[in-house]
Design a protein around this motif. Structure first.
Motif, PDB file in Angstrom:
ATOM      1  N   THR A   6     -45.574 -11.418  51.520  1.00 10.25           N
ATOM      2  CA  THR A   6     -45.811 -12.844  51.355  1.00 10.25           C
ATOM      3  C   THR A   6     -46.493 -13.483  52.549  1.00 10.25           C
ATOM      4  O   THR A   6     -47.218 -14.439  52.405  1.00 10.25           O
ATOM      5  N   ASP A 206     -42.850 -27.237  49.818  1.00  9.37           N
ATOM      6  CA  ASP A 206     -42.374 -26.341  48.774  1.00  9.37           C
ATOM      7  C   ASP A 206     -42.522 -24.887  49.209  1.00  9.37           C
ATOM      8  O   ASP A 206     -43.359 -24.566  50.055  1.00  9.37           O
ATOM      9  N   VAL A 207     -41.743 -23.998  48.578  1.00  8.69           N
ATOM     10  CA  VAL A 207     -41.741 -22.599  49.033  1.00  8.69           C
ATOM     11  C   VAL A 207     -43.101 -21.922  48.920  1.00  8.69           C
ATOM     12  O   VAL A 207     -43.483 -21.151  49.796  1.00  8.69           O
ATOM     13  N   THR A 208     -43.835 -22.207  47.850  1.00 10.60           N
ATOM     14  CA  THR A 208     -45.125 -21.524  47.707  1.00 10.60           C
ATOM     15  C   THR A 208     -46.100 -22.006  48.786  1.00 10.60           C
ATOM     16  O   THR A 208     -46.898 -21.230  49.303  1.00 10.60           O
ATOM     17  N   GLN A 210     -45.083 -23.246  51.727  1.00 10.90           N
ATOM     18  CA  GLN A 210     -44.502 -22.739  52.971  1.00 10.90           C
ATOM     19  C   GLN A 210     -45.016 -21.344  53.305  1.00 10.90           C
ATOM     20  O   GLN A 210     -45.391 -21.061  54.441  1.00 10.90           O
ATOM     21  N   ALA A 211     -45.048 -20.492  52.286  1.00  8.96           N
ATOM     22  CA  ALA A 211     -45.504 -19.117  52.507  1.00  8.96           C
ATOM     23  C   ALA A 211     -46.930 -19.118  53.062  1.00  8.96           C
ATOM     24  O   ALA A 211     -47.261 -18.329  53.950  1.00  8.96           O
ATOM     25  N   ASN A 236     -34.246 -17.210  57.391  1.00 14.40           N
ATOM     26  CA  ASN A 236     -35.222 -16.330  56.758  1.00 14.40           C
ATOM     27  C   ASN A 236     -36.645 -16.666  57.152  1.00 14.40           C
ATOM     28  O   ASN A 236     -37.472 -15.788  57.308  1.00 14.40           O
TER      29      ASN A 236
ATOM     30  N   GLU B  54     -40.526 -27.033  42.030  1.00 16.65           N
ATOM     31  CA  GLU B  54     -40.960 -27.564  43.311  1.00 16.65           C
ATOM     32  C   GLU B  54     -41.008 -29.081  43.233  1.00 16.65           C
ATOM     33  O   GLU B  54     -40.762 -29.661  42.183  1.00 16.65           O
ATOM     34  N   ALA B 262     -41.716 -14.713  44.623  1.00 20.25           N
ATOM     35  CA  ALA B 262     -42.406 -13.988  45.691  1.00 20.25           C
ATOM     36  C   ALA B 262     -42.468 -14.820  46.965  1.00 20.25           C
ATOM     37  O   ALA B 262     -42.461 -14.285  48.070  1.00 20.25           O
ATOM     38  N   ALA B 263     -42.532 -16.159  46.807  1.00 23.64           N
ATOM     39  CA  ALA B 263     -42.687 -17.025  47.981  1.00 23.64           C
ATOM     40  C   ALA B 263     -41.371 -17.340  48.658  1.00 23.64           C
ATOM     41  O   ALA B 263     -41.348 -17.837  49.769  1.00 23.64           O
ATOM     42  N   PRO B 265     -38.528 -17.097  50.952  1.00 18.91           N
ATOM     43  CA  PRO B 265     -38.322 -16.261  52.133  1.00 18.91           C
ATOM     44  C   PRO B 265     -37.003 -15.492  52.082  1.00 18.91           C
ATOM     45  O   PRO B 265     -36.940 -14.346  52.510  1.00 18.91           O
TER      46      PRO B 265
END
Lengths: 349, 270
Positions: A6, A206-208, A210-211, A236, B54, B262-263, B265
């Motif tokens: 990622t 958002d997580v996507t 953030q990556a 993490n 999100e 997948a994103a 962590p």
């Protein structure tokens, strides 16, 4: 570890320049007090750490741990008389503590860049992002308008903003949260700092998204060779960008070491409890091991080891005596009277 | 009789949401924002449905539309075989006793000038007769105990409490009405890392002990995996995927679900 998929954390940069006698950053005995109505709030209570050129370290802590205050202190951003900073911060061998604002200009920007959590608050809404970037080169380096604008476009491209030639004239509110944080990163690295301090830069995202920011930071480090100090509460996220971790609790460092070793075999009860209370450690809620009690508020830090009221192995000694941060293995330090027992238990587990 | 004390076998659908729609007008000549755009699900008694997505996915609006805290533009919400969306106001007020909500921010959801005892007892002013006045003090003490706080906390003001303690008070206030469904909107995301597990284990124990049914709204996929029986993945106002938790995590079908997983962590690092 499968983190590579990622964020593409680069390898081969985990070995600091051990031959270099002068670290990029050397912090010793740093303490920060804030004035308040009652007793002063002791936000940072004596910490030591160093950073070698090109290295990446996370400062991990909860609210009130002093992690963000530490980050700000590095740039001399804690104004007297509200804040009282003591101890020493040496950047490239030069002392930061006690220097006047004017004298810190060559530190901020070309020395250390800073990215905050809230990108929207960091940008001026009434100027285009291009003019805010170009201003850096015009004011700091005396460049022409055309040259500054060209460099602004190049930077936007470097931080992964699509079609930078057209986006350069857009205003902050025309960018999404993630793109805005990329603009802030562009501003922070504009003068090619040797160290980037990133204070919870992805917490609001958002997580996507953030990556993407985390892999950008890793890529920029690989491209520029700058060091990274990543301030976060997220175990993490820290792991995806940092080689070493410094865990803070109530204004002090409780544990320090290479991040994979610390996570695999924590040497302080707080780190151990934090890992065991994290969702990633369980497959069902009944396996979560919560930490009891509350983090101390800054006004009233418990005597002795600040974690002792919440610690499962605390003894009488812990309430009376502040434990030193001692070496427990090569490159690893823990501030626990019973650090060896903690690591032995982790090794057996 | 309080709703959750009625006889009802575990597994019966308690809430049935069909084709729920909520659009917001965004100005003359502009397309409306389709915050919730045709969402359907059923909620079985004693289970947890997580709604993940999100920011901007519509998850908070969905929660509010289900409870009619915002007025939906279409669809039906059957709660115990009655449609909440066509209920007259008075009947809706009664029905809402069984459907309570916990908000993300325990700093803004508690009245700063009321003691925690007053905050917990306040719903009884609206639902009169539920707890007789002479029994209220004892009931407040019992509720405090159920959320893991000492009885003496009844006399404290919220400003004296930590974030985790405030969220426990908000939970006690919701339980005061003996609800059977709790809608939890990011109930731990404003809390410190070391406190999140405390509040999650409290919520799950309460579910187990009282047979509560949860709608758990969260962006934290590693947390959702631990608590949810089913997961709905919300994207642009619709479920792109909904199913048993294990199936969604182990065999995500929609590419958006795959990208989210997948994103994450926490999931990537294990």
């Amino acid at each position: 570890m499968t983190t590579g998929k990622t964020t593409g954390k680069t390898t081969g940069k985990t070995t600091p320049e051990t031959t270099d006698p002068t670290p990029l950053l050397e912090v010793s005995g740093l303490a920060v007090d804030f004035r308040s109505a009652g007793a002063p709030v002791r936000a940072v209570r004596g910490i030591d750490f160093f950073l070698q050129p090109g290295e990446s370290m996370a400062i991990l802590g909860e609210s009130g741990s002093g992690k963000s205050v530490t980050g700000k202190a590095l740039l001399g951003l804690l104004p007297a008389p509200a804040a009282r900073v003591r101890g020493s911060i040496r950047f490239q061998g030069r002392e930061v503590v006690g220097r006047a604002d004017r004298e810190l200009r060559d530190l901020r920007g070309p020395g250390i860049g800073l990215v905050f959590q809230d990108a929207l608050d960091s940008l001026n809404p009434v100027f285009s992002v291009g003019s805010q970037l170009a201003e850096i080169f015009r004011v700091r380096l005396g460049w022409s308008r055309a040259a500054a604008r060209a460099e602004a476009v190049r930077l936007l491209d470097q931080v992964g903003i699509p079609s930078p030639e057209s986006r350069v004239d857009d205003y902050p509110d025309q960018f999404s949260g993630g793109m805005r944080q990329r603009v802030c990163i562009a501003m922070a690295i504009a003068l090619k700092p040797k160290l980037l301090v990133a204070d919870e830069p992805t917490t609001a995202l958002d997580v996507t998204v953030q990556a993407g920011i985390l892999s950008l930071l890793n890529r920029l480090r690989a491209e520029t060779g700058m060091a990274l100090l990543f301030v976060t509460h997220d175990l993490n996220v820290a792991r995806l960008v940092a080689d070493r971790v410094t865990v803070m609790y109530a204004g002090r460092i409780v544990e320090h070491g290479p991040i994979e070793q610390v996570y695999a075999q924590p040497a302080h009860p707080y780190t151990k409890a934090l890992l065991a209370s994290h969702p990633a450690a369980a497959t069902h809620w009944s396996q979560l091991r919560p930490i009891g009690g509350n983090p101390p508020d800054k006004a009233g830090v418990p005597p002795g080891c600040a974690f002792h009221p919440r610690c499962p192995i605390a003894q009488d000694r812990c309430a009376a005596e502040i434990p030193d941060l001692r070496e427990v293995a090569a490159g690893r330090r823990s501030a626990c009277h019973f650090a060896l027992e903690v690591t032995d238990a982790a090794a057996r587990a | 009789m309080p709703p959750h004390e009625r006889d009802e076998a575990p597994g019966d659908p308690l809430l049935r949401v069909e084709n729920l729609v909520k659009h917001f007008r965004s100005g003359r000549g502009r397309e409306p924002v389709r915050a919730v755009d045709g969402v359907s699900f059923t909620l079985e008694k004693g289970t947890t449905l997580a709604i993940v997505g999100e920011s901007g996915s519509g998850k908070s609006t969905l929660a509010r539309a289900v409870l009619r805290l915002v007025e939906p533009d279409g669809g039906t919400v059957y709660y115990r075989d009655e449609n909440l969306l066509t209920m007259p106001a008075k009947r809706l007020r009664q029905a809402r006793r069984g459907l309570q909500m916990i908000f993300q921010d325990p700093y803004s959801s508690l009245h700063p000038l009321r003691t925690t005892g007053e905050i917990i007892a306040e719903p009884w002013q609206v639902h009169r007769g539920l707890v007789p006045a002479r029994a209220q003090r004892a009931r407040v003490a019992e509720l405090l105990e159920q959320v893991g706080l000492p009885r003496a906390y009844a006399g404290l003001y919220p400003s004296r409490l930590s974030g985790g303690e405030r969220q426990r008070i908000a939970i006690a206030r919701a339980l005061a009405l003996r609800p059977d469904i709790l809608v939890l909107d990011e109930p731990v995301s404003a809390l410190d890392v070391s406190i999140q597990a405390q509040v999650i284990t409290l919520l799950m124990r309460l579910q187990r002990d009282f047979g509560l049914t949860y709608v758990f709204i969260s962006h934290d996929l590693s947390l959702v995996r631990l608590v949810a029986d089913r997961v709905g993945v919300l994207h642009r106002g619709t479920f792109v995927e909904e199913g048993p938790t294990e199936q969604v995590y182990d065999h995500p079908e929609h590419e958006y679900t795959q990208a989210l997983l997948a994103a994450s962590p926490a999931l990537a690092a294990t």
